[in-house]
Design a protein around this motif. Sequence first.
Motif, mmCIF file in Angstrom:
data_model
loop_
_atom_site.group_PDB
_atom_site.id
_atom_site.type_symbol
_atom_site.label_atom_id
_atom_site.label_comp_id
_atom_site.label_asym_id
_atom_site.label_seq_id
_atom_site.Cartn_x
_atom_site.Cartn_y
_atom_site.Cartn_z
ATOM 1 N N SER A 145 4.137 -7.295 14.000
ATOM 2 C CA SER A 145 4.355 -6.336 12.912
ATOM 3 C C SER A 145 3.655 -6.800 11.637
ATOM 4 O O SER A 145 3.522 -7.993 11.376
ATOM 5 C CB SER A 145 5.847 -6.148 12.662
ATOM 6 N N PHE A 146 3.216 -5.844 10.846
ATOM 7 C CA PHE A 146 2.445 -6.098 9.640
ATOM 8 C C PHE A 146 2.965 -5.226 8.502
ATOM 9 O O PHE A 146 3.100 -4.017 8.672
ATOM 10 C CB PHE A 146 0.969 -5.742 9.879
ATOM 11 N N SER A 147 3.234 -5.839 7.365
ATOM 12 C CA SER A 147 3.533 -5.054 6.171
ATOM 13 C C SER A 147 2.228 -4.690 5.483
ATOM 14 O O SER A 147 1.345 -5.541 5.319
ATOM 15 C CB SER A 147 4.402 -5.873 5.203
ATOM 16 N N SER A 194 2.090 -3.463 2.387
ATOM 17 C CA SER A 194 2.458 -3.250 0.985
ATOM 18 C C SER A 194 2.049 -4.424 0.118
ATOM 19 O O SER A 194 2.157 -5.583 0.515
ATOM 20 C CB SER A 194 3.979 -3.083 0.873
ATOM 21 N N TRP A 252 1.555 1.643 16.068
ATOM 22 C CA TRP A 252 2.709 2.390 15.584
ATOM 23 C C TRP A 252 2.858 2.112 14.095
ATOM 24 O O TRP A 252 2.743 0.963 13.674
ATOM 25 C CB TRP A 252 3.962 1.925 16.333
ATOM 26 N N THR A 272 5.233 3.021 10.620
ATOM 27 C CA THR A 272 6.331 3.675 9.896
ATOM 28 C C THR A 272 6.113 3.432 8.415
ATOM 29 O O THR A 272 5.932 2.287 7.998
ATOM 30 C CB THR A 272 7.694 3.089 10.299
ATOM 31 N N ASN A 305 6.897 0.510 1.722
ATOM 32 C CA ASN A 305 6.468 -0.668 2.477
ATOM 33 C C ASN A 305 6.137 -0.210 3.885
ATOM 34 O O ASN A 305 7.001 -0.169 4.755
ATOM 35 C CB ASN A 305 7.582 -1.717 2.494
ATOM 36 N N VAL A 354 5.009 -0.354 7.611
ATOM 37 C CA VAL A 354 5.025 -1.408 8.619
ATOM 38 C C VAL A 354 4.302 -0.917 9.870
ATOM 39 O O VAL A 354 4.695 0.089 10.465
ATOM 40 C CB VAL A 354 6.462 -1.854 8.951
ATOM 41 N N VAL A 398 3.061 -1.786 13.729
ATOM 42 C CA VAL A 398 3.421 -2.648 14.860
ATOM 43 C C VAL A 398 2.409 -2.406 15.978
ATOM 44 O O VAL A 398 2.132 -1.268 16.360
ATOM 45 C CB VAL A 398 4.853 -2.379 15.368
#
Lengths: 324, 324, 324, 324
Positions: free
Chosen positions: A58-60, A62, A302, A304, A319, A321, A323
């Motif tokens: 997973s990657f933010s 922001s 993916w 969100t 923020n 995210v 994935v």
Amino acid sequence: MTSPDRADFTDPVGAIARTATSCSNWGRWGADDVLGTLNFLDEAKRREGAALVRRGASFSLSQRFDTHGPQRGWRRRSNPVHTMLDTGADFALGNHPFPHGLGGADDVISMPLQCSTQWDGLGHIFDHGKAWNGRDAARVVTSEGDLVTGIEHMAPHVAGRGVLLDVGRVIGDDGELPDGFAITEEHLTATAVAHGVRAGRGDIVLVRTGQLARTRRDGWGDYAGGPAPGLSFTTADWLHGTEMAALATDTWGFEVRPNEFEHAFQPLHQIAIPHIGLLIGEMWDLDALADDCAADGVYEFWLTAAPLPITGAVGSPVNPVAVK
Amino acid sequence: MTSPDRADFTDPVGAIARTATSCSNWGRWGADDVLGTLNFLDEAKRREGAALVRRGASFSLSQRFDTHGPQRGWRRRSNPVHTMLDTGADFALGNHPFPHGLGGADDVISMPLQCSTQWDGLGHIFDHGKAWNGRDAARVVTSEGDLVTGIEHMAPHVAGRGVLLDVGRVIGDDGELPDGFAITEEHLTATAVAHGVRAGRGDIVLVRTGQLARTRRDGWGDYAGGPAPGLSFTTADWLHGTEMAALATDTWGFEVRPNEFEHAFQPLHQIAIPHIGLLIGEMWDLDALADDCAADGVYEFWLTAAPLPITGAVGSPVNPVAVK
Amino acid sequence: MTSPDRADFTDPVGAIARTATSCSNWGRWGADDVLGTLNFLDEAKRREGAALVRRGASFSLSQRFDTHGPQRGWRRRSNPVHTMLDTGADFALGNHPFPHGLGGADDVISMPLQCSTQWDGLGHIFDHGKAWNGRDAARVVTSEGDLVTGIEHMAPHVAGRGVLLDVGRVIGDDGELPDGFAITEEHLTATAVAHGVRAGRGDIVLVRTGQLARTRRDGWGDYAGGPAPGLSFTTADWLHGTEMAALATDTWGFEVRPNEFEHAFQPLHQIAIPHIGLLIGEMWDLDALADDCAADGVYEFWLTAAPLPITGAVGSPVNPVAVK
Amino acid sequence: MTSPDRADFTDPVGAIARTATSCSNWGRWGADDVLGTLNFLDEAKRREGAALVRRGASFSLSQRFDTHGPQRGWRRRSNPVHTMLDTGADFALGNHPFPHGLGGADDVISMPLQCSTQWDGLGHIFDHGKAWNGRDAARVVTSEGDLVTGIEHMAPHVAGRGVLLDVGRVIGDDGELPDGFAITEEHLTATAVAHGVRAGRGDIVLVRTGQLARTRRDGWGDYAGGPAPGLSFTTADWLHGTEMAALATDTWGFEVRPNEFEHAFQPLHQIAIPHIGLLIGEMWDLDALADDCAADGVYEFWLTAAPLPITGAVGSPVNPVAVK
């Protein structure tokens, strides 16, 4: 395709009017629509997006929200001011009312909703007094907020398939496009081909220019409102024709700066938001995700990116995210 | 299992001390840890969670952020104040500086980070001056914010498998537990069995009491700080032993109110945050999701609930999005 | 007189300690005092001040509060952000709930209390953990605010005789002292002699350097925290010995910048506020008043500079009004 | 005198229109006027006022600004939220960057300008889209603020002769008028006669109802917007004819509540601000001053009530200081 007369950059009013006509989605989802192109992001698209979670990484996307952000005060946009209502220092010293050794800290924030990584809501931009779906902007966005298309309506929707087009890496030098570089449909198509990915109906498309990486290295400079790489006005047809759900970039204002027309200001916004109904993200930090995509060659994931449901807001910090 | 001496509600200091010892995760992820139980939410868990997206239906679990929220001023917590920097009204009247018919609106918000649907960060609660992982709270959370475990560190992590335990529906009447009802491990287990779902390591567990549905019907009353159904202090072992990544409820304060000990205030917080390192969500709106779960009998889903990476924050507003 | 060892600028800790001892007013007005040198401003002084109203001409000594102020973000100090809750535009368009043609506008502000023309309260500065009157700073100013000497206690007091010492005009070139110029007692005395005025017990003394006039002409530059003319550390005895009630300047920080000691920061504050108990004003706009004083040769006047009684505040914005 | 048809409370639109005509000051001070009745407060009046300083006793007429104020959220009006940027606790613990034992505290406030003791600016109220002096409200007060009559223009002016009319003490029981009591010109005249004072041209007139004393005893209740004693609509001629500079009361809204007309809201505001150009103060705390006036029988004094010069503001918090 972009018709030649759109590329005539001497007549912004005329070009905007012609492009608005050809790109309009007014009425497409009924008179009461409050979602614009988010309508393209349907359940099937979410199933397709979820299937892209292969590794679980997973990657933010922001930036951090604090006083070290890019804002300089233009149109009263400041950086966030975060203050504490209670602190550990006070609790350690016994400056508090609680029993049995309980201590705690609370905090407060004051910020423009467009201060950092954000979504522009449908009430953020108007064309000649018309907001999204042809509504009278004077009735839609008052000092009480956006009474019709407030960003709260988008709360459950922004989760689906994300696609990264790392134009900075494919077209630029050392991963960065220079300020003032206008990204055309040709650049976007070439990037998608290079990545082996396709951006289409219902997707959330992320366009990386590399400008944020540059400011991380060299300082903010005029990041907020100054020269920047970004989408050419001529990409309006592409924004419209792909039927994407949303588009976000790593720049302050998503379109190329200085704008291509003389005496113009953000003309592509004037098409994209009120006429296409496109959800636009700005100041996203795409660098960590882009590095990962370059490493594994996979540019879809993916995503969100749920706005805070602030009633009547014309934007929201977010923020996002991703994935993979 | 909950040992009998924990259920002796005459000695909060002793019970907290004993429970802290048995539930401690200090040092479990090294001295530098800033994530607490989010460490349980790994890539395998994300793959498991993403596989739960079967229909593609998405649900926002957030209340709306506006002045109609539940806050009453306790510890300077107010409801959000959202104001406009520019409006459609002004643009329609020509009160703006932009060319070629461009108009726009911007906005500002001022709010406590704990005002509505939120995550409590690891710096939110201390036990006798100790913050998460045994750190000195006086050095961790100063008036500059949480210098060590600020919520920005959680930015990329909170996406995984969500499980709903609708205790209100299974144990309560008409889907609601009464105020003051203490939810025990037995109630939680019975609910999971009734749902045919299991909450375990790395999961984000949502416990619905039904109190928010009640306030929606009857008004906020004392929602903020007053009597409420919620977790019993005796669930500390369950919170710890399941190795869940996070837990959120539809109430102001996650644990039962009034608290079970006399002269006590939120004793379970004093275990859960500084000792277990548990990420706690409060004031989530679980009703629409719960209705859907009741309808299709599926109580597990993909959940993204990404806090805003506000540097040094001890909490964050959040719009959690569940996808089934 | 300033003793020579105070002028040894190699040892700030020693010089501060010695000066603190010689200038201390701790206990002078009892253990419970919350007013400091405002105690010198008594009813007799007010009668004397009121008698100075000869023409009835009034002058505001405040800068304007808006986003065009001098703040750059140091220690989270921003310029004020003023937003509207309602507007005339909305009322003209009928976007409002009121009957019989009534319309209205409201507004909101978010600002640091030290952002512009202001008073520093007694809780603003500490010396080695000691606040005014020898109190423990850790107990006086917590995250709840100044629990003892909050600026609300000064609410009725700050009205009396004002004296302007226009050092910029008397000592400087073209009315301005250069940045880095340290104003000594000798400069102050010479200025008072040139003006034919005396600053003494209970007076509110205004020291004009001319720096604000320069920034008005040349831009803010480093006005907030950068080089500036201002009081020399050696004026501590003068601040103490005159028994003035308060002192204000037209600069960001009242004392000379860079500070005279190496590796020092605002050492005169460390004497003036916690030890002398002096009310200090900063960023006042003295230019219009100074022009009038130069024209009529009268440098004394009635002055009201009432802080907003913000409970627990360590400073307050203020609009001082002088009447001659 | 109040004509009988004004007392016909069935037709607010008609009564407002007739009264607006008879009370209008539009054009009286030229087309560019930004001061309204403050024009009456001239240098002679200031000389007269200053001569009233006989004892030198000073009184603050401000409530305290904090979260314990009267606001309940109506039209997004909250109580002030004051937070600390730095604290003594942190400095005592060494959580700061400063040398030689220096410590300090800063703070921030977020508040509606109409939240507590305040002046209403000339841009605060409109009549059928017209602001003070007949200007188009849509052009005067936009989302950028009051572009013409912002309260900053009043910065140097509000210092002069104050007169207290303690109607609560003269007409009421135990010093208080009941909620809903409409104060007429006859009451005001009788009060002035009882006090042996005259309120006239250029004066700042303070009308005490006693309601604030009641809320201090009984709690805020519906102080903000609920029933209150206050000026009758029929006093419009008196407000106009006396040529007073300003008027302030100890109530939320200055005029009687419920308003005398059915289905009306603050109709006297609609005359006083846009047509008379009257500066109106609300939520002033007149009790300490009133006690002193009752004790010495002197109901006139020097009064300074300087608004903060917030650019474009339609109101300002204020700490009025009376000196006798």
